[in-house]
Design an enzyme around this catalytic site. Structure first.
Site, short mmCIF file in Angstrom:
data_model
loop_
_atom_site.label_atom_id
_atom_site.label_comp_id
_atom_site.label_asym_id
_atom_site.label_seq_id
_atom_site.Cartn_x
_atom_site.Cartn_y
_atom_site.Cartn_z
CB ALA A 45 -1.15 0.18 1.03
CB SER A 80 -0.03 -8.97 -14.36
OG SER A 80 -0.15 -8.18 -15.46
CE1 TYR A 104 5.04 -8.70 -12.64
CE2 TYR A 104 4.65 -8.44 -14.69
CZ TYR A 104 3.94 -8.15 -13.02
OH TYR A 104 2.91 -7.67 -13.09
N GLY A 119 -3.36 -4.68 -17.65
CA GLY A 119 -2.75 -3.80 -18.27
C GLY A 119 -2.42 -3.30 -17.94
CG LEU A 120 1.08 -1.46 -20.36
CD1 LEU A 120 0.69 -1.51 -21.88
CD2 LEU A 120 2.32 -1.75 -19.63
CD GLU A 143 6.79 4.59 -6.53
OE1 GLU A 143 7.37 3.65 -5.74
OE2 GLU A 143 6.49 5.20 -5.70
#
Ligand code: NDP
Ligand code: 8X3
Length: 254
Positions: free
Chosen positions: A11, A139, A152, A183-184, A188
């Site tokens: 978080a 993801s 990944y 997605g994208l 950071e």
């Protein structure tokens, strides 16, 4: 009546930060975790006044510490209603033949084993109470594989498999289990993936409108507002400019 309690891992930044803030605004008491204590203090400052907040500083890779902190919560924090397993990152973007073992270890240990360690500490309370909602942040990399994404993508495929497995095993207890697969999203994430190279990280989100962390938090809010008989099992969310893990229209201006 007592507020519900939500725990969000990771978080201190990005998607986890947005989810934490949203849950607090929804009226949840909030447990927020991460390794960066200063960031969790910033999160505290950003919360609406009066929100009950418990920051916990630990590395999800440290199973003993995860277990020590999460199975010894103060009694007024112990009944966790919502767990958002979000902590994770990509480390590197290299072909398999030249990938770094340290990067591979980080991704498997954080994205997969860390999620398991946290879940292992929280699930027994949920099964005891026959209630709870687990939201795993996967993801698009858990639905598709892309060049140089190898480990990944494998870690996020594991998150997808674990989400489905959890839903099956926890079905007798009425516990909702959901996967969100973005997605994208501009966070950071790419800065971490490219080890602090902000110029390279910045190019990932140039030329189109990426998702914002809040877009993911909005899905969390929507899912939690469904009635008891409904679970959003699996949501893939992409920027409009993105059609798949590899098809991104960088000429589509917002
Ligand atoms: P950020 O880098 O902004 O946030 C990552 C969060 O994870 C930070 O709060 C970080 O906290 C925490 N974290 C990382 N490693 C550890 C660790 N070892 N122990 C404890 N906490 C850790 O990235 P995002 O917000 O984008 O990423 C959040 C999740 O969303 C990840 O699981 C990522 O894979 C997933 N995702 C991201 C997408 C994107 O495009 N951005 C798309 C799809 C999925 P701290 O450093 O303080 O420990
Ligand atoms: C993050 C999205 O496409 O960079 O999971 O893997 S991607």
């Amino acid at each position: 009546m007592k507020n519900k309690i939500a725990l969000v891992t990771g978080a201190s930044s990005g998607i986890g930060w947005a989810c934490a803030l949203t849950l607090a605004k929804m009226g949840y008491d909030l447990i927020a975790t991460g390794r960066r204590a200063d960031r969790l203090e910033e999160l505290r400052q950003a919360l609406p006044e009066g929100v009950r907040f418990l920051p916990l500083i630990f590395d999800v890779r440290d199973q003993k510490e995860v277990d020590r902190l999460l199975t010894n919560l103060p009694s007024d924090w112990a009944s966790i209603d919502v767990l958002v397993n979000n902590a994770g990152n990509a480390h590197g973007l290299d072909p398999i033949q030249t990938g770094s073992v340290a990067d591979w270890d980080a991704m498997i240990d954080i994205n997969v084993k860390g999620l398991l360690y946290v879940s292992k500490a929280i699930i027994p309370g949920m099964t005891q109470r026959n209630s709870g909602h687990i939201i795993n942040i996967g993801s698009i990399a858990g639905k598709e594989v892309y060049p140089n994404g190898n480990v990944y993508c494998a870690s996020k495929h594991a998150v997808d498999a674990l989400t489905n497995g959890m839903r099956m095993d926890l079905n007798p207890f009425g516990i909702k289990v959901m996967g969100i697969h973005p997605g994208l999203v501009e966070t950071e994430f790419s800065l971490v993936r490219f080890k602090g190279d902000s110029q390279r990280a910045g190019t990932v989100y140039k030329g189109y409108a990426p998702l914002l962390a809040q877009d993911i938090a909005d899905i969390v809010e929507f899912a939690l507002n469904r009635p008891p008989h409904v679970v959003l099992a699996d949501v893939v969310i992409l920027p409009t400019a993105q059609a798949s893990a590899t098809v991104i229209n960088k000429k589509l201006t917002p």
